[in-house]
Scaffold this active site. Structure first.
Site, PDB file in Angstrom:
ATOM      1  NE  ARG A 178      -2.294  -1.343   3.545  1.00 40.25           N
ATOM      2  CZ  ARG A 178      -1.776  -0.558   4.472  1.00 40.25           C
ATOM      3  NH1 ARG A 178      -1.904   0.760   4.396  1.00 40.25           N
ATOM      4  NH2 ARG A 178      -1.140  -1.069   5.505  1.00 40.25           N
ATOM      5  CE1 TYR A 233       1.392  -6.997  -3.306  1.00 40.40           C
ATOM      6  CE2 TYR A 233       0.404  -5.446  -1.785  1.00 40.40           C
ATOM      7  CZ  TYR A 233       1.005  -6.663  -2.033  1.00 40.40           C
ATOM      8  OH  TYR A 233       1.194  -7.536  -1.005  1.00 40.40           O
ATOM      9  CE  LYS A 274      -6.909  -3.995   4.915  1.00 40.75           C
ATOM     10  NZ  LYS A 274      -5.688  -4.137   5.648  1.00 40.75           N
ATOM     11  CG  HIS A 332      -6.932  -3.209  10.115  1.00 43.23           C
ATOM     12  ND1 HIS A 332      -5.648  -2.732  10.195  1.00 43.23           N
ATOM     13  CD2 HIS A 332      -6.887  -4.236   9.231  1.00 43.23           C
ATOM     14  CE1 HIS A 332      -4.853  -3.448   9.405  1.00 43.23           C
ATOM     15  NE2 HIS A 332      -5.574  -4.368   8.814  1.00 43.23           N
ATOM     16  CB  SER A 338      -0.588  -3.653   8.062  1.00 45.96           C
ATOM     17  OG  SER A 338      -1.750  -2.907   7.772  1.00 45.96           O
ATOM     18  CB  CYS A 358       0.890  -6.309  14.065  1.00 41.56           C
ATOM     19  SG  CYS A 358       2.036  -4.981  13.661  1.00 41.56           S
ATOM     20  CG  ASP A 371      -7.216  -7.405   6.898  1.00 41.97           C
ATOM     21  OD1 ASP A 371      -6.291  -7.135   7.674  1.00 41.97           O
ATOM     22  OD2 ASP A 371      -7.461  -6.738   5.875  1.00 41.97           O
ATOM     23  NE  ARG A 413       0.042  -8.576   2.557  1.00 40.54           N
ATOM     24  CZ  ARG A 413      -0.471  -8.274   3.732  1.00 40.54           C
ATOM     25  NH1 ARG A 413      -1.544  -8.883   4.163  1.00 40.54           N
ATOM     26  NH2 ARG A 413       0.094  -7.363   4.505  1.00 40.54           N
TER      27      ARG A 413
HETATM   28  P1  GTP Z   1      -2.322  -7.646   7.515  1.00 39.49           P
HETATM   29  O1  GTP Z   1      -2.828  -8.723   6.622  1.00 39.49           O
HETATM   30  O2  GTP Z   1      -1.192  -6.872   6.918  1.00 39.49           O
HETATM   31  O3  GTP Z   1      -3.377  -6.728   8.045  1.00 39.49           O
HETATM   32  O4  GTP Z   1      -1.594  -8.317   8.752  1.00 39.49           O
HETATM   33  P2  GTP Z   1      -1.913  -9.353   9.916  1.00 39.49           P
HETATM   34  O5  GTP Z   1      -2.116  -8.569  11.178  1.00 39.49           O
HETATM   35  O6  GTP Z   1      -2.926 -10.348   9.537  1.00 39.49           O
HETATM   36  O7  GTP Z   1      -0.508 -10.029  10.052  1.00 39.49           O
HETATM   37  P3  GTP Z   1      -0.033 -11.544  10.191  1.00 39.49           P
HETATM   38  O8  GTP Z   1      -0.872 -12.361  11.122  1.00 39.49           O
HETATM   39  O9  GTP Z   1       0.138 -12.099   8.833  1.00 39.49           O
HETATM   40  O10 GTP Z   1       1.379 -11.288  10.880  1.00 39.49           O
HETATM   41  C1  GTP Z   1       2.534 -11.327  10.190  1.00 39.49           C
HETATM   42  C2  GTP Z   1       3.765 -11.142  11.047  1.00 39.49           C
HETATM   43  O11 GTP Z   1       3.523 -11.165  12.451  1.00 39.49           O
HETATM   44  C3  GTP Z   1       4.731 -12.258  10.778  1.00 39.49           C
HETATM   45  O12 GTP Z   1       6.014 -11.684  10.720  1.00 39.49           O
HETATM   46  C4  GTP Z   1       4.580 -13.149  11.991  1.00 39.49           C
HETATM   47  O13 GTP Z   1       5.715 -13.911  12.197  1.00 39.49           O
HETATM   48  C5  GTP Z   1       4.339 -12.141  13.087  1.00 39.49           C
HETATM   49  N1  GTP Z   1       3.599 -12.697  14.245  1.00 39.49           N
HETATM   50  C6  GTP Z   1       2.299 -13.080  14.263  1.00 39.49           C
HETATM   51  N2  GTP Z   1       1.945 -13.531  15.487  1.00 39.49           N
HETATM   52  C7  GTP Z   1       3.040 -13.414  16.264  1.00 39.49           C
HETATM   53  C8  GTP Z   1       3.316 -13.705  17.640  1.00 39.49           C
HETATM   54  O14 GTP Z   1       2.453 -14.149  18.395  1.00 39.49           O
HETATM   55  N3  GTP Z   1       4.587 -13.447  18.086  1.00 39.49           N
HETATM   56  C9  GTP Z   1       5.551 -12.944  17.271  1.00 39.49           C
HETATM   57  N4  GTP Z   1       6.760 -12.709  17.777  1.00 39.49           N
HETATM   58  N5  GTP Z   1       5.328 -12.659  15.964  1.00 39.49           N
HETATM   59  C10 GTP Z   1       4.095 -12.886  15.472  1.00 39.49           C
HETATM   60  C1  SPV Z   2      -2.795  -4.547   5.269  1.00 40.04           C
HETATM   61  O1  SPV Z   2      -1.826  -3.920   4.813  1.00 40.04           O
HETATM   62  O2  SPV Z   2      -3.312  -4.262   6.388  1.00 40.04           O
HETATM   63  C2  SPV Z   2      -3.352  -5.673   4.519  1.00 40.04           C
HETATM   64  C3  SPV Z   2      -2.860  -5.927   3.169  1.00 40.04           C
HETATM   65  O3  SPV Z   2      -4.227  -6.368   5.027  1.00 40.04           O
HETATM   66  S1  SPV Z   2      -3.526  -4.872   1.951  1.00 40.04           S
HETATM   67  O4  SPV Z   2      -4.746  -5.495   1.431  1.00 40.04           O
HETATM   68  O5  SPV Z   2      -2.536  -4.727   0.902  1.00 40.04           O
HETATM   69  O6  SPV Z   2      -3.868  -3.605   2.548  1.00 40.04           O
HETATM   70 MN    MN Z   3      -4.871  -5.570   7.051  1.00 40.26          MN
END
Ligand code: GTP
Ligand code: SPV
Ligand code: MN
Length: 601
Positions: A72, A201, A210, A230, A252, A254, A281, A378
């Site tokens: 983004r 993208y 989003k 979110h 994002s 996290c 999400d 992704r």
């Molecule tokens: P978006 O799709 O971007 O909104 O993100 P999301 O919040 O769904 O992120 P996602 O669950 O894919 O998290 C990705 C990152 O967080 C990766 O680098 C994971 O390794 C890290 N992560 C997720 N859960 C944990 C946790 O409990 N501990 C740690 N240390 N890292 C975590």
């Molecule tokens: C985020 O960035 O929080 C996502 C991926 O979930 S995107 O759809 O590219 O915004």
């Molecule tokens: Mn997201």
């Protein structure tokens, strides 16, 4: 090709956009298997997409975006409300007339020599009172195939809209020349309109996600009395079969996808605990007839971060990607056309193609410090593939929410978990979410920034009004309101190591949260909120790592750090928000004052 709807509002707008963009062909997406299969074949024949190994990954495709177009672009994202103050300090703003005047020439004839796809889609289960219809016009087959996974796409969405309604979101997307200098992601909330140009993208172009389900929908929610957030949505099934639903807002990349699909530790599964995924999400939340807050997931699939996903960290996400999935910007094993990314396993393929398309020796390339997959690569996977998808996934009424969790990446200051005293205090906690930046948006990674409610990039109006809307929702919900918590999986020790094992072990924290909702566990009342007694977080099976001393450190409230935190929040409220036109509700200043007074007592 003939229109799929009699709705004159849709048809007039589509005609107008055809006249502007001048495509050679117009294809209405009915959503049929034959039509989608033909589009897949076309994308493969032109090289836009590659076919993955059909034995191991049936129905899966691969796509690579330009290196300048991998996340983004927040600096090129605009909220064009008529009054600048209605966009507020967290958004880029431009007068809508000026923005239309600037972009119209860029769209003029942009689809010459191309096909326009007209995509009707529903955000939310068809027929749900919480669902909403969008129509996206695009010149990208990649967008059509992703929207098929991420939304309820096709003629059925028009059935939901009806023949006369004007209540649909108009999305116009053209990849144009994928020119970063002329890339714009623009929202006109008062016109229910989104214009996106020069990107191909994810979050920039899948306009249901989003752009609609957060930025436009948050504005609609404020006006109509509901919320677009979110947030993931999950259900924890207890041994007696009762399911408690929880939402969680993390910025994002996290941990939303990971938490939404977690597999509990053995000490829980052997008792019969299960976790069910409703969403990973986005949540749309509305008060139900019984007064409680209900949530639906407006999406139909997962656009998940690939790196770090493996059988141990997120078995269910990995399993979701084994069929009918689109992989974007991961690496490929050339020998068998399977995907690879950092953290999938420790063995990058020898005969690899890295995400930009260069053929490399994977182990050597990685040893030299390179990443084979882009950090924001992704997968787009259908929700129905997920082994732990909730039986309520398609429930048109949504699920009743017991707890709302906020969180972010904080190396210090924030304990593993704590609970707000009440809804308004919880709203303050949400406004105070800060997190280290990630690769999900372009710009520096690892910089601490304010990301209120994990919605900084997604609030489609004035952030102060958004906080006021939270306060109002709390008043409406009264004693039926979910309890609010804050978590931090990312606390680090002095050597920089994560102190908490995270992932499946986060169940131990959910367990405490549920018990707090049920009133079956005590807590320590501190200046910042209710913190667990160390012995109340179940550490069965991880006693070696999480000793009582470790747990004390994880739960500690360091007064000096919190004094700094409060000073920073005052600066943020005053300088970043109020001084720039953010209309902060008095209630939040009062929460900040009271927090400070409690700390200094
Ligand atoms: P978006 O799709 O971007 O909104 O993100 P999301 O919040 O769904 O992120 P996602 O669950 O894919 O998290 C990705 C990152 O967080 C990766 O680098 C994971 O390794 C890290 N992560 C997720 N859960 C944990 C946790 O409990 N501990 C740690 N240390 N890292 C975590
Ligand atoms: C985020 O960035 O929080 C996502 C991926 O979930 S995107 O759809 O590219 O915004
Ligand atoms: Mn997201």
């Amino acid at each position: 090709m003939a229109s799929l709807t009699k709705n004159p509002n849709v048809n007039a707008w589509v005609d107008e956009m055809i006249a502007l963009t001048k495509p050679d062909n117009v294809v209405w997406i009915d959503g049929s298997d034959e039509q989608l299969q033909a589009l897949r074949e076309e994308a493969v024949s032109t090289g836009e997409m590659l076919v993955m190994n059909q034995d191991e990954y049936p129905g899966c495709l691969y796509h690579r975006t330009l290196p300048n177009d991998v996340a983004r672009v927040e600096d090129r994202t605009f909220i064009c409300s008529r009054n600048k103050d209605d966009a507020g300090p967290t958004n880029n703003w431009c007068d809508p007339k000026e923005m239309y005047a600037k972009l119209t020439p860029m769209y003029d004839g942009v689809m010459k020599g191309r096909t326009m796809y007209v995509i009707p889609y529903s955000m939310g289960p068809i027929g749900s009172p919480l669902a909403k219809v969008g129509v996206e016009l695009t010149d990208s087959i990649y967008v059509v195939l992703n929207m098929d996974i991420m939304t309820r796409m096709g003629a059925k969405a028009f059935e939901n809209l009806g023949d006369t309604s004007d209540d649909f979101v108009r999305g116009l997307h053209s990849k144009a020349q994928v020119d970063p200098e002329n890339r714009y992601i623009v929202h006109f909330p008062e016109d229910n309109t989104i214009w996106s140009i020069n990107s191909a993208y994810g979050g920039n172009v899948l306009l249901g996600k989003k752009c609609f389900a957060l930025r436009i929908a948050s504005f609609q929610g404020k006006n109509e009395g509901w919320m677009a957030e979110h947030m993931l949505i999950l259900g924890v099934e207890k041994p007696d079969g009762e399911v408690k639903y929880i939402t969680a807002a993390f910025p994002s990349a996290c941990g939303k996808t990971n938490l939404a699909m977690l597999i509990p530790p053995v000490c829980y599964t052997e008792q019969g605990y299960k976790v069910w995924t409703v969403g990973d999400d986005i949540a749309w939340l509305k008060q139900g007839e019984d007064g409680r807050l209900y949530a639906i997931n407006p999406e139909n699939g997962f656009f998940g971060v690939a790196p770090g996903t493996n059988a141990k960290s997120n078995y269910n996400a990995l399993a979701s990607t084994k069929k009918n999935t689109i992989f974007t910007n991961v690496a490929l094993n050339n020998d068998n056309m399977t995907p690879w990314w950092e953290g999938l396993d420790k063995n990058p393929p020898v005969n690899a193609t890295e995400w930009k398309g260069e053929k490399v020796n994977g182990p050597e390339y990685a040893a030299a410090g390179n990443k084979l997959a882009h950090p924001n690569s992704r997968f787009t996977a259908p929700a129905e593939n997920c082994p732990c998808i909730s039986s309520e996934f398609n429930n048109p009424q949504g699920v009743p929410i017991s707890a709302i969790i906020f969180g972010g990446r904080r190396a210090k200051t924030t304990p593993l978990v704590y609970q707000a005293f009440d809804w308004n205090h919880g709203t303050y906690m949400g406004s105070a979410v800060s997190s280290e930046t990630t690769a999900a948006a372009t710009g520096a990674v690892g910089v601490l920034r304010h990301d209120p409610m994990a919605m900084k990039p997604f609030i489609g109006y004035n952030v102060g009004d958004y906080w006021a809307h939270w306060i109002e929702m709390g008043e409406k919900l009264g004693d039926k309101a979910p309890k609010i918590f804050n978590v931090n999986w990312f606390k680090k020790d002095d050597e920089g190591n994560f102190m908490w094992p995270g992932f499946g072990d986060n169940m131990r924290v959910l367990d405490w949260i549920i018990k707090r909702c049920e009133g079956t566990v005590d807590a320590v009342e501190t200046a910042i909120g209710y913190v667990p007694k160390a012995e109340d977080i179940n550490v069965t099976g991880i006693e070696d790592e999480i000793t009582p001393e470790r747990m004390q450190e994880l739960l500690a409230v360091d007064k000096d750090l919190w004094v700094e935190e409060i000073a920073e929040m005052r600066r943020y409220y005053n300088d970043d928000i109020a001084a720039k036109g953010g209309r902060i509700p008095d209630v939040l200043y009062k929460e900040l004052d009271e927090l400070e007074a409690r700390l200094n007592k």
